[in-house]
Motif scaffolding. Structure first.
Motif, mmCIF file in Angstrom:
data_model
loop_
_atom_site.group_PDB
_atom_site.id
_atom_site.type_symbol
_atom_site.label_atom_id
_atom_site.label_comp_id
_atom_site.label_asym_id
_atom_site.label_seq_id
_atom_site.Cartn_x
_atom_site.Cartn_y
_atom_site.Cartn_z
ATOM 1 N N GLU A 169 56.937 15.856 32.317
ATOM 2 C CA GLU A 169 55.640 16.483 32.569
ATOM 3 C C GLU A 169 54.863 15.732 33.649
ATOM 4 O O GLU A 169 54.235 16.347 34.514
ATOM 5 N N THR B 73 50.044 10.197 22.515
ATOM 6 C CA THR B 73 51.155 10.737 23.307
ATOM 7 C C THR B 73 52.103 11.562 22.449
ATOM 8 O O THR B 73 52.586 12.597 22.896
ATOM 9 N N THR B 74 52.364 11.120 21.247
ATOM 10 C CA THR B 74 53.320 11.854 20.408
ATOM 11 C C THR B 74 52.756 13.187 19.930
ATOM 12 O O THR B 74 53.514 14.075 19.560
ATOM 13 N N TYR B 75 51.442 13.348 19.960
ATOM 14 C CA TYR B 75 50.844 14.626 19.595
ATOM 15 C C TYR B 75 51.190 15.689 20.637
ATOM 16 O O TYR B 75 51.433 16.837 20.309
ATOM 17 N N HIS B 76 51.207 15.292 21.899
ATOM 18 C CA HIS B 76 51.427 16.237 22.995
ATOM 19 C C HIS B 76 52.869 16.292 23.490
ATOM 20 O O HIS B 76 53.271 17.293 24.091
ATOM 21 N N PHE B 77 53.636 15.245 23.280
ATOM 22 C CA PHE B 77 54.999 15.169 23.813
ATOM 23 C C PHE B 77 55.972 14.773 22.713
ATOM 24 O O PHE B 77 55.696 13.876 21.928
ATOM 25 N N THR B 78 57.105 15.436 22.689
ATOM 26 C CA THR B 78 58.089 15.181 21.636
ATOM 27 C C THR B 78 58.907 13.924 21.880
ATOM 28 O O THR B 78 59.498 13.394 20.950
ATOM 29 N N SER B 79 58.929 13.453 23.136
ATOM 30 C CA SER B 79 59.715 12.260 23.454
ATOM 31 C C SER B 79 59.212 11.634 24.739
ATOM 32 O O SER B 79 58.411 12.232 25.474
ATOM 33 N N LYS B 80 59.712 10.441 25.004
ATOM 34 C CA LYS B 80 59.391 9.766 26.265
ATOM 35 C C LYS B 80 59.909 10.594 27.435
ATOM 36 O O LYS B 80 59.238 10.721 28.461
ATOM 37 N N ALA C 148 60.168 13.821 27.623
ATOM 38 C CA ALA C 148 59.264 14.953 27.825
ATOM 39 C C ALA C 148 58.000 14.513 28.561
ATOM 40 O O ALA C 148 57.506 15.223 29.444
#
Length: 118
Positions: free
Chosen positions: A19, A6-13, A15
């Motif tokens: 999405e 998840t952190t690879y694709h999104f900078t935060s919870k 985000a």
């Protein structure tokens, strides 16, 4: 799912939530547009039938769960950055219903202009 996925694709919870909600709303709006597309109903019975199909399309879609859409409305009350998404969802629903009602010969009510808070 590993955290790295998840952190690879999104900078935060936030985000990730944004999405996910945007995807659910896009799918819901597509269902509204599909069910309210011309040709519209010609009489009240056809209008009822189309409105019921619209409700079924919205509630039965496991790719755009209704619960996620309601969560958006709640989150938009707390998080201003989600308000445009909630407003887009609302406008699409209203446009679909107005389209069906108008094509059935029902008068559509003009919405008053939005006033800005002073």
């Amino acid at each position: 799912m590993p955290l790295a996925s998840t952190t690879y694709h999104f900078t935060s919870k936030h985000a990730l939530v944004h999405e996910a909600l945007e995807l659910a709303i896009d799918r819901s709006i597509a269902a509204v547009r599909r069910e309210s597309a011309p040709p519209g109903p010609a009489d009240p019975a056809q209008l009822v039938s189309r409105l019921l199909r619209l409700v079924a399309a919205i509630t039965d879609d496991d790719q755009a769960p209704l619960a996620a859409q309601y969560e958006l409305v709640l989150e938009a009350g707390r998080r201003p950055e989600l308000r445009p998404l909630a407003e887009r969802w609302n406008r699409a629903y209203l446009a679909g219903i107005e389209s069906l009602a108008g094509s059935a010969g029902l008068p559509t009510r003009a919405r008053p202009p939005r006033s800005s808070a002073t």
